[in-house]
Structures are given as structure tokens and as C-alpha cells.
Enzyme design. Structure first.
Site, PDB file in Angstrom:
ATOM      1  N   PHE A 128       4.309   0.990  -9.510  1.00 55.20           N
ATOM      2  CA  PHE A 128       4.185   2.364  -9.043  1.00 55.20           C
ATOM      3  C   PHE A 128       5.218   2.635  -7.940  1.00 55.20           C
ATOM      4  O   PHE A 128       6.054   1.805  -7.627  1.00 55.20           O
ATOM      5  CB  PHE A 128       2.765   2.625  -8.557  1.00 55.20           C
ATOM      6  N   ASP A 183       8.309  10.067 -10.304  1.00 53.98           N
ATOM      7  CA  ASP A 183       8.663  10.027  -8.882  1.00 53.98           C
ATOM      8  C   ASP A 183       9.978   9.304  -8.564  1.00 53.98           C
ATOM      9  O   ASP A 183      10.209   8.191  -9.048  1.00 53.98           O
ATOM     10  CB  ASP A 183       7.577   9.295  -8.094  1.00 53.98           C
ATOM     11  N   GLU A 199      -1.187  12.011  -2.265  1.00 49.89           N
ATOM     12  CA  GLU A 199      -0.253  10.931  -2.580  1.00 49.89           C
ATOM     13  C   GLU A 199       1.184  11.153  -2.098  1.00 49.89           C
ATOM     14  O   GLU A 199       1.531  12.148  -1.496  1.00 49.89           O
ATOM     15  CB  GLU A 199      -0.301  10.575  -4.072  1.00 49.89           C
TER      16      GLU A 199
END
Length: 398
Positions: free
Chosen positions: A159, A103, A275
Site C-alpha cells: 500500500f 495513489d 487516509e
């Protein structure tokens, strides 16, 4: 194994044929880094860097699951950073010098520079050791990779998250500071065993080159693995807004006036969406505004947002025609331009890097047969970079 730190980086050799084990690094008797790695005993496929500048001129201790490997492993301190000049590497799609990427994170434009942070495993071509890599560009086409900026710690692995310019002087930081929001994924490394997922804050006062973690402004766990905070300033309601994935197909909207205290004001369920949420205001050709809620898989939903709740008809639209693109995020601080960067799930087999970033694109609203649709176009920098090429066979410029 003990060694004195004489350089800013510790280069660790990776042998992809070996089994992944845990390497713990200690300084002054305290654990300062935990790394899952296929540490090479002799031959290696590539080197990954751990930045150890904070321990320069100090002694550190390396403890590995297979202690005997440390005696032969070609660990180095004196080494130049590898280049991005491997054959067949994409020219306009950013790829990591080495390791796994996923990501895009912390996309922020500041002082003429586009910052692209990204999920990075510098010690393998597979997912693990989630850290934040960093690259910069002045034209969204040509990227320079910088040092990784966030490494796993006792709160968890690092994350996804987002970034903003601190133009309202929050958190006691200067106006030109960059502020980042990230998920500390507790219980995803041995170091954080038993801890939960929390949303945390980091900042930079050196133009995004290095990030420093804060202990304040933490959003405690709402749901077990809630993650991916996307933060922006909402002018009309005079507050910062955070969108957050909660669980399954549920997302949350939170408000704060100081980046310290967050209040949940909405919970949304979007069928099959998952998400990496984003909430952006888009315009059509006439300047009419509409809000769009976005999820990682490229599903988007039209609606209205008042700073507290997102009102939508719940109709799901798809931005992509396949599953290669994922986890797109929009830049902050770009004025009226809504610029999105996505992750391309490319295996890059046989290379020492996995994955790539998509060509940045601009979002706006269009109408097709009277229906509102998301328009995606390559950024204007790409269009402006095109040059006429003379075709001698046709005696024309193409």
C-alpha cells in the site's frame, strides 16, 4: 508448468473477458510471487510484466487455479516493453504504460531527478495486486516509466507510503541512499492470510531503480488497517515525523530519531477526513510560516506543529471542487518548494490503463478577504514551458 528463466521479465497475457484467478510462482520449492490475474488462454488484451531477474538461469514453477490454461497461454519472456504512444493518451499527466494506477507514493527529488512511485496493478485495469510502479522526470512534465519496484509478499500487498533522502546516514545505509516507508497490507492476499497492517522500510542505493525491503524499523499495528506513512525530518525538534491514518477520521503523529523506533505523540480527529495524511510547513508572500495537515480527499486544516503535537482550530477547508482528485502527496528534498502530485480517478474506458496523475502543483499560503487559504499553482516548469503561438487569422502572437 515449469520453465527456465532466460530473461529479466516474465510477460503474462491478460484477457479482460476472463474471470480473475490466482497464479502462484515458485522457485526452489518456495512461493516467490502470488498474482491475481485474468490469465489469457489464447487471445489477450495486453501483457503485464513480473520482474524475474533474480531467478535468471533457474527453473520456476507456475501454478494456476485453472491449470489447463497454462498449456495454451501465450506467456513470453522475449518481449519489448510496450510504449506510451497509444492515441489520446495525456501528454503532461503521467499514465501507466498498462494496468491500474492510484495513489502517488514515495515522492522524492534526488540528483536532479523527480521520482514518482505509484500504486500499480500491472495485471489488470482494476484495483488488485497492489505494487509500486515507478516513473522519473527532470522537469515534472515529461515522465519515463521504469520497472515496478515493490511487489506483494508474505507480509501483504504494497500500500501507499513516502520517501526521503538518507542525508543523516540512518539504518546503516549510505548518505545517498533513498529510504522509503510503506504499508504492508496484511490479509489482502492469500500469502499473508491472518496478518495485520504494518508500516515497513525499503531502501535504494541505485538511484531509485530498485528497492530492497528491510526487516527492521517496522511499526507494528496501532489500529486494524492503519496505513499511508508520510515521513519527513523536523529540524526544530531534531526528529523524523511520521503521519499515519489510523481509523475512521483519526490520524496519528509519530516521532523517531533513528528511523527504527517510533513513539506516538499525538492522535487527531478531523471530521470527514480520511487516509493519506500529509503535514507540511507553508509560507505566504511575506515568508510567514504556517502548518497544514492534509487528507486524501483534499481537506486541509491550519495549525501549529512543535514536533510533537499539531494544534488546530479544527476548521475543515476543501482544496478541490469535485471528487476526481484524490490522495495527493508532497515531494521531499525540494527545499523551499512544496510540490504536490495527486491521483486523477479517470476510468479511461476502452484503454489498457486506468487512472492518471495530476499536473504537479506548488502550494503556498494566500489571504482572501482576510481569511487564510491554500494557494495551488501549476509548477513553475509548466509556466516556463509555454511558448508564443502565431495566429495567422489575427496576425498576432497568442
Amino acid at each position: 508448468m515449469r520453465l527456465k528463466v532466460t530473461r529479466d521479465y516474465l510477460w503474462l497475457p491478460v484477457d479482460m473477458s476472463r474471470e480473475e484467478k490466482t497464479l502462484n510462482i515458485y522457485a526452489d520449492g518456495k512461493l516467490v510471487q502470488e498474482i491475481r490475474i485474468r490469465l489469457a488462454a489464447d487471445r489477450y488484451d495486453f501483457y503485464g510484466a513480473w520482474k524475474c531477474a533474480a531467478y535468471r538461469d533457474k527453473e520456476i514453477e507456475l501454478v494456476f487455479d485453472e491449470e489447463e490454461i497454462l498449456t495454451t497461454s501465450p506467456i513470453r519472456q522475449e518481449m519489448e516493453r510496450p510504449g506510451n504512444d497509444y492515441p489520446y493518451r495525456p501528454k503532461l499527466h503521467h499514465t501507466a504504460t498498462y494496468g491500474w494506477v492510484n495513489d502517488p507514493n514515495g515522492l522524492v527529488y534526488a540528483d536532479g531527478v523527480y521520482h514518482l512511485y505509484f500504486q500499480h496493478n500491472p495485471f489488470d485495469v482494476q484495483w488488485e495486486n497492489m505494487s509500486w510502479g515507478h516513473a522519473v522526470s527532470k522537469d515534472l512534465l515529461h515522465w519515463e516509466q521504469k520497472d515496478d519496484v515493490l511487489f506483494p509478499d508474505e507480509t501483504g500487498t504494497m500500500f501507499s507510503g513516502s520517501g526521503i533522502v538518507n542525508d543523516r546516514k540512518m539504518l546503516g545505509l549510505p548518505e545517498n541512499a533513498l529510504v522509503f516507508f510503506y504499508t504492508a497490507a496484511g490479509n489482502n492476499n492469500k500469502w499473508s492470510t491472518g496478518k495485520q497492517f504494518t508500516q515497513r522500510v525499503a531502501y535504494s542505493t541505485d538511484g531509485g531503480e530498485s528497492l530492497h525491503k528491510l526487516d527492521k524499523g517496522v511499526l507494528q499495528t496501532v489500529c486494524k488497517e492503519n496505513r499511508d506513512p508520510k515521513v519527513f525530518w523536523h529540524e526544530k525538534s531534531n526528529a523524523y515525523i511520521m503521519t499515519l491514518w489510523l481509523e475512521e477520521s483519526d490520524f496519528g503523529i509519530f516521532r523517531s530519531t533513528d528511523l527504527l523506533n517510533w513513539e506516538q505523540t499525538d492522535r487527531l480527529t478531523f471530521k470527514e477526513a480520511w487516509e493519506c495524511p500529509d503535514l507540511v510547513c507553508l509560507k505566504d508572500e511575506k515568508g510567514n510560516e504556517t502548518w497544514m495537515f492534509w487528507s486524501a480527499d483534499g481537506y486541509y486544516f491550519w495549525g501549529d506543529f512543535d514536533g510533537f503535537k499539531f494544534q488546530t482550530d479544527g476548521v475543515r477547508h476543501a482544496a478541490y471542487i469535485n471528487k476526481m482528485a484524490y490522495a495527493a502527496q508532497t515531494y521531499s528534498n525540494t527545499g523551499d518548494r512544496v510540490i504536490s502530485v495527486l491521483w486523477l480517478r479517470l476510468p479511461n474506458r476502452g484503454r489498457n490503463y486506468t487512472g492518471a496523475m495530476g499536473l504537479p502543483r506548488e502550494f503556498s499560503v494566500a489571504y482572501k478577504n482576510g481569511e487564510k487559504v491554500l494557494r495551488q499553482e501549476p509548477v513553475r516548469e509548466y509556466e516556463n514551458s509555454k511558448k508564443l503561438v502565431y495566429d495567422s487569422t489575427e496576425n498576432t502572437f497568442q
